[in-house]
Design an enzyme around this catalytic site. Structure first.
Site, mmCIF file in Angstrom:
data_model
loop_
_atom_site.group_PDB
_atom_site.id
_atom_site.type_symbol
_atom_site.label_atom_id
_atom_site.label_comp_id
_atom_site.label_asym_id
_atom_site.label_seq_id
_atom_site.Cartn_x
_atom_site.Cartn_y
_atom_site.Cartn_z
ATOM 1 N N LYS A 66 40.672 35.904 49.804
ATOM 2 C CA LYS A 66 41.023 34.642 49.120
ATOM 3 C C LYS A 66 42.011 33.847 49.956
ATOM 4 C CE LYS A 66 40.307 36.497 44.506
ATOM 5 N NZ LYS A 66 40.920 37.305 43.446
ATOM 6 N N GLN A 110 45.987 38.923 40.002
ATOM 7 C CA GLN A 110 44.837 39.794 40.249
ATOM 8 C C GLN A 110 44.729 40.852 39.153
ATOM 9 O OE1 GLN A 110 42.793 39.265 42.788
ATOM 10 N NE2 GLN A 110 41.633 41.144 42.984
ATOM 11 N N ASP A 133 41.770 30.855 37.138
ATOM 12 C CA ASP A 133 40.795 31.870 36.720
ATOM 13 C C ASP A 133 40.017 31.399 35.507
ATOM 14 O OD1 ASP A 133 42.641 34.858 37.507
ATOM 15 O OD2 ASP A 133 40.628 34.317 38.164
#
Ligand SMILES: Nc1nc(=O)c2c([nH]1)NC[C@@H]1CN(c3ccc(C(=O)N[C@@H](CCC(=O)O)C(=O)O)cc3)C=[N+]21
Length: 301
Positions: A66, A110, A133
């Protein structure tokens, strides 16, 4: 040690493979152009902060991927690595700091987080307009009601692949296998928005193969390696495999496979995403797309 991912795509007739890796690269190139334009027009650089709690090796790979792709498209990438025993309060304090940081437009913690930390509390602490997200209840609610949400990256990536491949999805019967908050449920919402007839199947569904055989589109997001077989598919169905399952090989190495048994499904499907090289790269590209969107909205675009 992962054996080199032998893409199960040798000698597939052209047009069968939905190449998420190639599509994601095109998407990232467009994002880079838009980031440069935003810098030129508004003097602002999109910033993405990724928080990793603990040392899970797979998570470290995704976080590294990422960060690399964030920088490659001209965005600012910030990483916070916290030890596995970090108190929940410390993580919440870091999120508050990132919420208030005007140079950060997207925040991702995460998952999974260590067991002593309540993931729902963490997700709900992220400012909804920075929740790239798309997991925050506010964004889930906006998605469900057709509002201006930030949409979860994996379902958004699947939707972009399907629209690119099929064009108009209206009237198609889509079966989503899996009902998680991060893939199955938002995936169903997006397909509904595209005027599909949507069935959400799950572990309690009776005769799942029969339900699957009704589908023009199958999205498999169950976390069960190679569960969906070719004889579960209507000939010509389009298959989107969200699964990313690492399985051990007899020689002691491991490889990543999807939730679909690619070998038996590919001959029956009219098109199918491979694993790796399908939905995974789209997840990261859509994270960058969401970060750009959050930054654009922060300057009123
Ligand atoms: N808050 C949060 N958001 C996430 O989006 C999130 C997360 N937590 N936790 C972990 C999962 C997993 N995830 C992946 C993203 C890309 C690939 C990917 O690009 N995979 C490649 C390579 C796979 C391999 O070889 O390991 C592919 O499928 O082609 C995989 C997995 C995002 N996740």
């Amino acid at each position: 040690m992962t054996t080199p991912a032998t893409l199960p795509t040798e000698n597939l007739p052209t047009g069968k493979l939905i190449d998420g890796k190639a599509f994601a690269a095109t998407l990232r190139a467009q994002i880079a152009v838009d980031v440069a334009a935003l810098k030129a027009s508004h003097g602002v650089q999109p910033g993405l902060a990724v928080v990793l709690v603990g040392e899970d090796p797979a998570s470290q790979i995704y976080v590294r991927n990422k960060a690399k792709q964030t920088v490659e498209c001209g965005m600012k990438s910030v990483e916070h690595k916290l030890s596995a025993d970090t108190p929940e309060a410390d993580l919440l304090a870091l999120i508050d700091t990132l919420n208030a940081d005007p140079t950060i437009h997207g925040i991702l913690v995460q998952l999974p987080v260590p067991k002593h930390i309540d993931a729902d509390k963490i997700i709900a602490a992220i400012r909804p307009d920075k929740d790239v997200d798309g997991f925050h209840p506010m964004n889930a609610g906006l998605l469900a009601t057709g509002g201006k949400a930030l949409v979860p990256c994996t379902p958004l990536g699947c939707s972009l692949l399907l629209k690119d491949h099929l064009g108009d999805l209206s009237g198609k019967h889509a079966v989503v296998i899996g009902r998680s908050n991060i893939v199955g449920k938002p995936m169903a919402q997006l397909l509904l928005q595209e005027s599909c007839t949507v069935t959400v199947a799950h572990s309690r569904t009776k005769d799942l193969p029969a339900v699957c055989r009704e589908a023009d589109i199958v999205v498999a997001a169950v976390g069960r390696p190679e569960m969906v077989k070719g004889d579960w598919l209507k000939p010509g169905a389009v298959v989107i495999d969200v699964g990313i399952n690492r399985i051990a090989l007899p020689d002691g190495k491991s490889k990543v496979v999807g939730d679909v048994d690619f070998a038996s499904a590919a001959p029956v499907a009219s098109a199918i995403t491979p694993v790796p090289g399908g939905v995974g790269p789209m997840t990261i590209a859509c994270l960058l797309k969401n970060t750009l969107t959050a930054c654009q909205r922060s300057v009123g675009l």
